[in-house]
Design a protein around this motif. Structure first.
Motif, PDB file in Angstrom:
ATOM      1  N   TYR A  89      10.890  -2.370  14.747  1.00  0.00           N
ATOM      2  CA  TYR A  89      11.708  -1.918  15.871  1.00  0.00           C
ATOM      3  C   TYR A  89      12.919  -2.809  16.066  1.00  0.00           C
ATOM      4  O   TYR A  89      12.894  -3.978  15.713  1.00  0.00           O
ATOM      5  CB  TYR A  89      10.909  -1.986  17.182  1.00  0.00           C
ATOM      6  CG  TYR A  89       9.764  -1.036  17.277  1.00  0.00           C
ATOM      7  CD1 TYR A  89       9.951   0.245  17.751  1.00  0.00           C
ATOM      8  CD2 TYR A  89       8.488  -1.435  16.919  1.00  0.00           C
ATOM      9  CE1 TYR A  89       8.884   1.116  17.864  1.00  0.00           C
ATOM     10  CE2 TYR A  89       7.413  -0.569  17.031  1.00  0.00           C
ATOM     11  CZ  TYR A  89       7.625   0.704  17.500  1.00  0.00           C
ATOM     12  OH  TYR A  89       6.569   1.559  17.609  1.00  0.00           O
TER      13      TYR A  89
ATOM     14  N   GLU B 224       6.228   9.558  25.882  1.00  0.00           N
ATOM     15  CA  GLU B 224       7.655   9.252  26.055  1.00  0.00           C
ATOM     16  C   GLU B 224       8.096   8.176  25.072  1.00  0.00           C
ATOM     17  O   GLU B 224       9.167   8.275  24.469  1.00  0.00           O
ATOM     18  CB  GLU B 224       7.939   8.804  27.496  1.00  0.00           C
ATOM     19  CG  GLU B 224       7.844   9.919  28.501  1.00  0.00           C
ATOM     20  CD  GLU B 224       7.814   9.402  29.941  1.00  0.00           C
ATOM     21  OE1 GLU B 224       8.036   8.178  30.169  1.00  0.00           O
ATOM     22  OE2 GLU B 224       7.557  10.225  30.837  1.00  0.00           O
ATOM     23  N   HIS B 225       7.279   7.156  24.926  1.00  0.00           N
ATOM     24  CA  HIS B 225       7.592   6.073  23.987  1.00  0.00           C
ATOM     25  C   HIS B 225       7.746   6.618  22.564  1.00  0.00           C
ATOM     26  O   HIS B 225       8.737   6.342  21.888  1.00  0.00           O
ATOM     27  CB  HIS B 225       6.506   4.994  24.033  1.00  0.00           C
ATOM     28  CG  HIS B 225       6.589   4.032  22.891  1.00  0.00           C
ATOM     29  ND1 HIS B 225       7.505   3.011  22.854  1.00  0.00           N
ATOM     30  CD2 HIS B 225       5.886   3.957  21.731  1.00  0.00           C
ATOM     31  CE1 HIS B 225       7.358   2.332  21.721  1.00  0.00           C
ATOM     32  NE2 HIS B 225       6.379   2.889  21.029  1.00  0.00           N
ATOM     33  N   TRP B 226       6.770   7.388  22.123  1.00  0.00           N
ATOM     34  CA  TRP B 226       6.821   7.901  20.749  1.00  0.00           C
ATOM     35  C   TRP B 226       7.944   8.909  20.560  1.00  0.00           C
ATOM     36  O   TRP B 226       8.552   8.955  19.480  1.00  0.00           O
ATOM     37  CB  TRP B 226       5.460   8.461  20.326  1.00  0.00           C
ATOM     38  CG  TRP B 226       4.562   7.340  19.916  1.00  0.00           C
ATOM     39  CD1 TRP B 226       3.671   6.666  20.697  1.00  0.00           C
ATOM     40  CD2 TRP B 226       4.538   6.706  18.651  1.00  0.00           C
ATOM     41  NE1 TRP B 226       3.083   5.663  19.972  1.00  0.00           N
ATOM     42  CE2 TRP B 226       3.583   5.669  18.710  1.00  0.00           C
ATOM     43  CE3 TRP B 226       5.210   6.928  17.451  1.00  0.00           C
ATOM     44  CZ2 TRP B 226       3.306   4.844  17.624  1.00  0.00           C
ATOM     45  CZ3 TRP B 226       4.919   6.107  16.366  1.00  0.00           C
ATOM     46  CH2 TRP B 226       3.982   5.081  16.460  1.00  0.00           C
ATOM     47  N   ALA B 227       8.251   9.683  21.574  1.00  0.00           N
ATOM     48  CA  ALA B 227       9.397  10.602  21.468  1.00  0.00           C
ATOM     49  C   ALA B 227      10.687   9.799  21.322  1.00  0.00           C
ATOM     50  O   ALA B 227      11.556  10.143  20.512  1.00  0.00           O
ATOM     51  CB  ALA B 227       9.463  11.505  22.693  1.00  0.00           C
ATOM     52  N   ARG B 228      10.803   8.717  22.062  1.00  0.00           N
ATOM     53  CA  ARG B 228      12.003   7.883  22.008  1.00  0.00           C
ATOM     54  C   ARG B 228      12.143   7.207  20.639  1.00  0.00           C
ATOM     55  O   ARG B 228      13.198   7.242  20.025  1.00  0.00           O
ATOM     56  CB  ARG B 228      11.966   6.838  23.127  1.00  0.00           C
ATOM     57  CG  ARG B 228      13.220   6.006  23.236  1.00  0.00           C
ATOM     58  CD  ARG B 228      13.197   5.045  24.433  1.00  0.00           C
ATOM     59  NE  ARG B 228      12.108   4.075  24.356  1.00  0.00           N
ATOM     60  CZ  ARG B 228      10.985   4.115  25.066  1.00  0.00           C
ATOM     61  NH1 ARG B 228      10.789   5.063  25.966  1.00  0.00           N
ATOM     62  NH2 ARG B 228      10.050   3.195  24.926  1.00  0.00           N
ATOM     63  N   VAL B 229      11.081   6.584  20.144  1.00  0.00           N
ATOM     64  CA  VAL B 229      11.193   5.832  18.885  1.00  0.00           C
ATOM     65  C   VAL B 229      11.253   6.733  17.656  1.00  0.00           C
ATOM     66  O   VAL B 229      11.654   6.279  16.588  1.00  0.00           O
ATOM     67  CB  VAL B 229      10.081   4.764  18.727  1.00  0.00           C
ATOM     68  CG1 VAL B 229      10.169   3.739  19.849  1.00  0.00           C
ATOM     69  CG2 VAL B 229       8.699   5.383  18.644  1.00  0.00           C
ATOM     70  N   ARG B 230      10.904   7.991  17.820  1.00  0.00           N
ATOM     71  CA  ARG B 230      10.998   8.944  16.704  1.00  0.00           C
ATOM     72  C   ARG B 230      12.206   9.867  16.829  1.00  0.00           C
ATOM     73  O   ARG B 230      12.373  10.777  16.019  1.00  0.00           O
ATOM     74  CB  ARG B 230       9.716   9.788  16.635  1.00  0.00           C
ATOM     75  CG  ARG B 230       8.481   8.960  16.268  1.00  0.00           C
ATOM     76  CD  ARG B 230       7.215   9.787  16.344  1.00  0.00           C
ATOM     77  NE  ARG B 230       7.170  10.777  15.280  1.00  0.00           N
ATOM     78  CZ  ARG B 230       6.462  11.908  15.359  1.00  0.00           C
ATOM     79  NH1 ARG B 230       5.761  12.189  16.443  1.00  0.00           N
ATOM     80  NH2 ARG B 230       6.463  12.755  14.356  1.00  0.00           N
ATOM     81  N   ALA B 231      13.063   9.618  17.800  1.00  0.00           N
ATOM     82  CA  ALA B 231      14.224  10.479  18.037  1.00  0.00           C
ATOM     83  C   ALA B 231      15.210  10.396  16.874  1.00  0.00           C
ATOM     84  O   ALA B 231      15.332   9.348  16.229  1.00  0.00           O
ATOM     85  CB  ALA B 231      14.918  10.071  19.339  1.00  0.00           C
TER      86      ALA B 231
ATOM     87  N   ARG C 294      17.480   7.177  15.327  1.00  0.00           N
ATOM     88  CA  ARG C 294      16.850   5.862  15.478  1.00  0.00           C
ATOM     89  C   ARG C 294      16.670   5.234  14.094  1.00  0.00           C
ATOM     90  O   ARG C 294      16.437   5.927  13.110  1.00  0.00           O
ATOM     91  CB  ARG C 294      15.480   5.985  16.155  1.00  0.00           C
ATOM     92  CG  ARG C 294      15.514   6.332  17.618  1.00  0.00           C
ATOM     93  CD  ARG C 294      15.997   5.193  18.487  1.00  0.00           C
ATOM     94  NE  ARG C 294      15.131   4.028  18.431  1.00  0.00           N
ATOM     95  CZ  ARG C 294      14.605   3.449  19.496  1.00  0.00           C
ATOM     96  NH1 ARG C 294      14.814   3.926  20.699  1.00  0.00           N
ATOM     97  NH2 ARG C 294      13.858   2.376  19.353  1.00  0.00           N
TER      98      ARG C 294
ATOM     99  N   HIS D 166       3.438   8.064  29.435  1.00  0.00           N
ATOM    100  CA  HIS D 166       4.222   6.935  28.930  1.00  0.00           C
ATOM    101  C   HIS D 166       4.116   6.842  27.415  1.00  0.00           C
ATOM    102  O   HIS D 166       5.116   6.615  26.722  1.00  0.00           O
ATOM    103  CB  HIS D 166       3.771   5.619  29.566  1.00  0.00           C
ATOM    104  CG  HIS D 166       4.494   4.438  29.001  1.00  0.00           C
ATOM    105  ND1 HIS D 166       4.016   3.719  27.937  1.00  0.00           N
ATOM    106  CD2 HIS D 166       5.683   3.884  29.336  1.00  0.00           C
ATOM    107  CE1 HIS D 166       4.882   2.772  27.636  1.00  0.00           C
ATOM    108  NE2 HIS D 166       5.888   2.846  28.473  1.00  0.00           N
TER     109      HIS D 166
ATOM    110  N   ASP E  37      14.331   2.804  13.622  1.00  0.00           N
ATOM    111  CA  ASP E  37      12.987   2.232  13.555  1.00  0.00           C
ATOM    112  C   ASP E  37      12.276   2.762  12.314  1.00  0.00           C
ATOM    113  O   ASP E  37      12.483   3.895  11.894  1.00  0.00           O
ATOM    114  CB  ASP E  37      12.185   2.606  14.800  1.00  0.00           C
ATOM    115  CG  ASP E  37      12.838   2.121  16.083  1.00  0.00           C
ATOM    116  OD1 ASP E  37      13.347   0.986  16.098  1.00  0.00           O
ATOM    117  OD2 ASP E  37      12.843   2.874  17.064  1.00  0.00           O
TER     118      ASP E  37
END
Length: 157
Positions: free
Chosen positions: A72, A42-49, A52, A39, A54
């Motif tokens: 965020y 996955e979170h860090w991959a999503r917010v660093r995509a 983004r 998790h 953020d």
């Protein structure tokens, strides 16, 4: 204290900091299972995509990774600030300095939001020192406390 872009090598250190039981309890509003590495990744991959908006920074103190600070959410709604400092470094002003530095990166972006457990005096002190004002309170489920607790909502105008 220095902020820099989050690097892949920071993530294992942040993961360890963000699963410290005392720190998790104080933060209260964490993932259901702080030890869930999948998790976390996955979170860090999503917010660093790519694409983004953020703003995510690693906090360095004495040249070492001391935590993270971030912004965020959609800009139109007033983004939310977050930060995490290694519990071993609490009480040294690092979180306040990190949040001030993060806010300086987005000086024209207001309002900004924040929230904290009502009993998290350290985090509330940091937010107030950076100009955030309490604008509301609610009762929310806190995974780290396994139940509902008072949560304060703050804004920086």
């Amino acid at each position: 204290m220095v902020l820099r872009e989050v690097e892949d090598a920071d993530l294992p250190l942040l993961f360890d900091m963000m699963r410290d039981p005392a720190a998790v309890r104080m933060a209260a509003f964490t993932h259901e299972d702080p030890d869930d590495r999948a998790h976390f990744e996955e979170h860090w991959a999503r917010v660093r995509a790519p694409g983004r908006t953020d703003v995510l920074r690693t906090v360095l103190a004495g040249g070492e990774v001391a935590g993270m600070a971030g912004l965020y959410g959609p800009m139109a709604e007033g983004r939310e600030v977050t930060y995490w400092v290694d519990r071993a470094l609490w009480g040294r002003g690092i979180a306040t300095a990190a949040l001030r530095a993060l806010l300086a990166l987005v000086p024209d972006e207001r309002p900004l939001r924040a929230s904290a457990a009502a009993d998290n005096e350290g985090s509330l002190r940091v937010l107030r020192a950076c100009g955030f004002e309490i604008v509301g309170e609610s009762v929310s489920y806190a995974n780290a406390r396994r139940g509902p607790i008072a949560e304060l909502h703050l804004v920086l105008r």
